[in-house]
Design a protein around this motif. Structure first.
Motif, PDB file in Angstrom:
ATOM      1  N   LYS A 107       0.807  -1.185  -0.143  1.00 25.26           N
ATOM      2  CA  LYS A 107      -0.066   0.083  -0.058  1.00 25.26           C
ATOM      3  C   LYS A 107       0.826   1.263   0.092  1.00 25.26           C
ATOM      4  O   LYS A 107       1.959   1.128   0.516  1.00 25.26           O
ATOM      5  N   GLU A 114       2.186   4.814   1.065  1.00 32.90           N
ATOM      6  CA  GLU A 114       2.121   5.468   2.370  1.00 32.90           C
ATOM      7  C   GLU A 114       3.061   6.771   2.421  1.00 32.90           C
ATOM      8  O   GLU A 114       3.945   6.968   1.553  1.00 32.90           O
ATOM      9  N   GLY A 152       4.058   8.705   8.078  1.00 32.49           N
ATOM     10  CA  GLY A 152       3.077   8.292   8.295  1.00 32.49           C
ATOM     11  C   GLY A 152       1.866   8.983   8.261  1.00 32.49           C
ATOM     12  O   GLY A 152       1.804  10.137   8.039  1.00 32.49           O
ATOM     13  N   LEU A 153       0.507   8.376   8.475  1.00 35.90           N
ATOM     14  CA  LEU A 153      -0.751   9.312   8.162  1.00 35.90           C
ATOM     15  C   LEU A 153      -0.822  10.595   9.466  1.00 35.90           C
ATOM     16  O   LEU A 153      -1.439  11.435   9.141  1.00 35.90           O
ATOM     17  N   TRP A 197       4.521  10.752  -1.838  1.00 37.67           N
ATOM     18  CA  TRP A 197       4.327   9.474  -1.036  1.00 37.67           C
ATOM     19  C   TRP A 197       5.341   8.441  -1.491  1.00 37.67           C
ATOM     20  O   TRP A 197       5.815   8.505  -2.622  1.00 37.67           O
ATOM     21  N   ASN A 198       5.384   7.223  -0.750  1.00 39.16           N
ATOM     22  CA  ASN A 198       5.757   6.055  -1.051  1.00 39.16           C
ATOM     23  C   ASN A 198       4.703   5.301  -2.082  1.00 39.16           C
ATOM     24  O   ASN A 198       3.820   5.040  -1.572  1.00 39.16           O
ATOM     25  N   TYR A 228      -6.765   6.953  -3.532  1.00 38.32           N
ATOM     26  CA  TYR A 228      -6.832   6.776  -2.055  1.00 38.32           C
ATOM     27  C   TYR A 228      -7.691   8.050  -1.660  1.00 38.32           C
ATOM     28  O   TYR A 228      -7.807   9.133  -1.911  1.00 38.32           O
TER      29      TYR A 228
END
Length: 130
Positions: free
Chosen positions: A38, A40, A44-45, A108-109, A122
């Motif tokens: 996924k 990311e 992090g979020l 993002w990654n 997303y």
């Protein structure tokens, strides 16, 4: 001599009519649920949401009431965001600013499917305001 001519004809026909295998670039947009890896956000979020909220407040919306905003976007193969949309939660002026903020974040990654980097749809709920 017949063998040489037959060999040349056979060689010519093999090279002329053989199929070439071309690798097609996969530009499909994948659903988050079926991915092997996924996408990311670096850090992090929680870091993502903090950066968005901080930028939103710096943009002059400090006096706004705290609220939930729903966004959706595509994470590209290079980690950038495209097709950013704010689905609900703020008016058009604030939505435009949130879109600008999301597009200006670090990359993002990206997600992966079958070992290949893919584009991913997303959905991200955000809590903004003070």
């Amino acid at each position: 001599m017949k063998k040489i001519i037959a060999g040349l004809v056979l060689f010519y026909s093999i090279t002329s009519f053989s199929q070439s295998v071309e690798k097609k670039e996969d530009n499909n947009i994948y659903n988050l649920a079926g991915l092997d890896v996924k996408p990311e956000f670096p850090g992090g979020l929680d870091k993502l949401k903090a950066l968005v909220n901080e930028s939103y407040l710096k943009a002059g919306f400090q006096s706004e009431v705290k609220g939930k905003v729903y966004s959706i976007f595509v994470i590209e193969k290079d980690g950038s965001l495209s097709d950013v949309k704010i689905l609900r939660g703020v008016d058009a002026v604030k939505a435009k600013e949130l879109i600008r903020i999301l597009k200006s974040l670090p990359p993002w990654n990206p997600g992966k499917q079958n070992g290949q980097i893919v584009r991913v749809l997303y959905a991200l709920p955000l809590v903004i305001g003070s």
